[in-house]
Design a protein around this motif. Structure first.
Motif, PDB file in Angstrom:
ATOM      1  N   LEU A  62     -32.714  -1.142  21.221  1.00  0.00           N
ATOM      2  CA  LEU A  62     -31.751  -0.121  21.628  1.00  0.00           C
ATOM      3  C   LEU A  62     -31.436   0.837  20.484  1.00  0.00           C
ATOM      4  O   LEU A  62     -31.359   2.060  20.679  1.00  0.00           O
ATOM      5  N   LEU A  63     -31.260   0.295  19.288  1.00  0.00           N
ATOM      6  CA  LEU A  63     -30.981   1.158  18.137  1.00  0.00           C
ATOM      7  C   LEU A  63     -32.157   2.062  17.816  1.00  0.00           C
ATOM      8  O   LEU A  63     -31.972   3.243  17.475  1.00  0.00           O
ATOM      9  N   ILE A  64     -33.375   1.550  17.913  1.00  0.00           N
ATOM     10  CA  ILE A  64     -34.558   2.384  17.681  1.00  0.00           C
ATOM     11  C   ILE A  64     -34.609   3.507  18.716  1.00  0.00           C
ATOM     12  O   ILE A  64     -34.905   4.670  18.371  1.00  0.00           O
ATOM     13  N   GLY A  65     -34.321   3.206  19.957  1.00  0.00           N
ATOM     14  CA  GLY A  65     -34.297   4.237  20.991  1.00  0.00           C
ATOM     15  C   GLY A  65     -33.246   5.299  20.725  1.00  0.00           C
ATOM     16  O   GLY A  65     -33.502   6.498  20.886  1.00  0.00           O
ATOM     17  N   VAL A  66     -32.062   4.886  20.307  1.00  0.00           N
ATOM     18  CA  VAL A  66     -30.993   5.846  20.002  1.00  0.00           C
ATOM     19  C   VAL A  66     -31.387   6.712  18.817  1.00  0.00           C
ATOM     20  O   VAL A  66     -31.199   7.941  18.839  1.00  0.00           O
ATOM     21  N   ILE A  67     -31.936   6.112  17.784  1.00  0.00           N
ATOM     22  CA  ILE A  67     -32.361   6.881  16.608  1.00  0.00           C
ATOM     23  C   ILE A  67     -33.448   7.887  16.997  1.00  0.00           C
ATOM     24  O   ILE A  67     -33.415   9.041  16.547  1.00  0.00           O
ATOM     25  N   TYR A  68     -34.387   7.491  17.827  1.00  0.00           N
ATOM     26  CA  TYR A  68     -35.464   8.387  18.266  1.00  0.00           C
ATOM     27  C   TYR A  68     -34.898   9.585  19.033  1.00  0.00           C
ATOM     28  O   TYR A  68     -35.279  10.727  18.792  1.00  0.00           O
ATOM     29  N   VAL A  69     -33.974   9.323  19.950  1.00  0.00           N
ATOM     30  CA  VAL A  69     -33.399  10.401  20.757  1.00  0.00           C
ATOM     31  C   VAL A  69     -32.574  11.343  19.884  1.00  0.00           C
ATOM     32  O   VAL A  69     -32.678  12.573  20.015  1.00  0.00           O
ATOM     33  N   VAL A  70     -31.764  10.797  18.993  1.00  0.00           N
ATOM     34  CA  VAL A  70     -30.953  11.642  18.111  1.00  0.00           C
ATOM     35  C   VAL A  70     -31.849  12.466  17.193  1.00  0.00           C
ATOM     36  O   VAL A  70     -31.606  13.661  16.973  1.00  0.00           O
ATOM     37  N   TRP A  71     -32.896  11.867  16.656  1.00  0.00           N
ATOM     38  CA  TRP A  71     -33.818  12.600  15.781  1.00  0.00           C
ATOM     39  C   TRP A  71     -34.479  13.749  16.540  1.00  0.00           C
ATOM     40  O   TRP A  71     -34.551  14.879  16.026  1.00  0.00           O
ATOM     41  N   ASN A  72     -34.962  13.488  17.749  1.00  0.00           N
ATOM     42  CA  ASN A  72     -35.587  14.553  18.543  1.00  0.00           C
ATOM     43  C   ASN A  72     -34.585  15.656  18.893  1.00  0.00           C
ATOM     44  O   ASN A  72     -34.943  16.840  18.902  1.00  0.00           O
ATOM     45  N   ALA A  73     -33.352  15.300  19.176  1.00  0.00           N
ATOM     46  CA  ALA A  73     -32.334  16.306  19.467  1.00  0.00           C
ATOM     47  C   ALA A  73     -32.058  17.165  18.238  1.00  0.00           C
ATOM     48  O   ALA A  73     -31.935  18.391  18.345  1.00  0.00           O
TER      49      ALA A  73
END
Length: 101
Positions: free
Chosen positions: A81-92
């Motif tokens: 879940l944390l990896i997914g959140v980091i990926y989405v925030v980075w892309n944003a």
């Protein structure tokens, strides 16, 4: 023997008297079972922020009680879940900075 219905006692509520009949109120396993019954009967608001936060709290509590493979599975779920959140925030952030520049 302490009264099961003392307000400050370590026992359980009157709601579970039938299920806990004959169990020692000082036994840690009986107390854990009473806590389990409390969690199972608790009504939380569904589809609200409070309900979601209660769900996260329940997950964290159960992950802390788990041992062995179940604990590692809970850790893996949190890491994913944390990896997914980091990926989405980075892309944003990349999208915001590339459109501004």
């Amino acid at each position: 023997m302490p009264d099961l219905h003392e307000p400050d006692g370590p026992g359980w509520s009157r709601q579970f008297d039938d299920e806990l009949l004959g169990l020692d109120p000082d036994d840690p396993e009986a107390q854990a079972f009473a806590a389990h019954l409390e969690r199972m009967q608790r009504q939380s608001p569904a589809f609200t922020v409070e309900g979601y936060l209660d769900g996260v709290r329940d997950f964290a509590d159960s992950a802390n009680r788990a041992e062995g493979g179940r604990r590692w599975a809970a850790v893996l779920v949190v890491v994913l879940l944390l990896i997914g959140v980091i990926y989405v925030v980075w892309n944003a952030l990349v999208f915001v900075f590339t459109t501004l520049v």
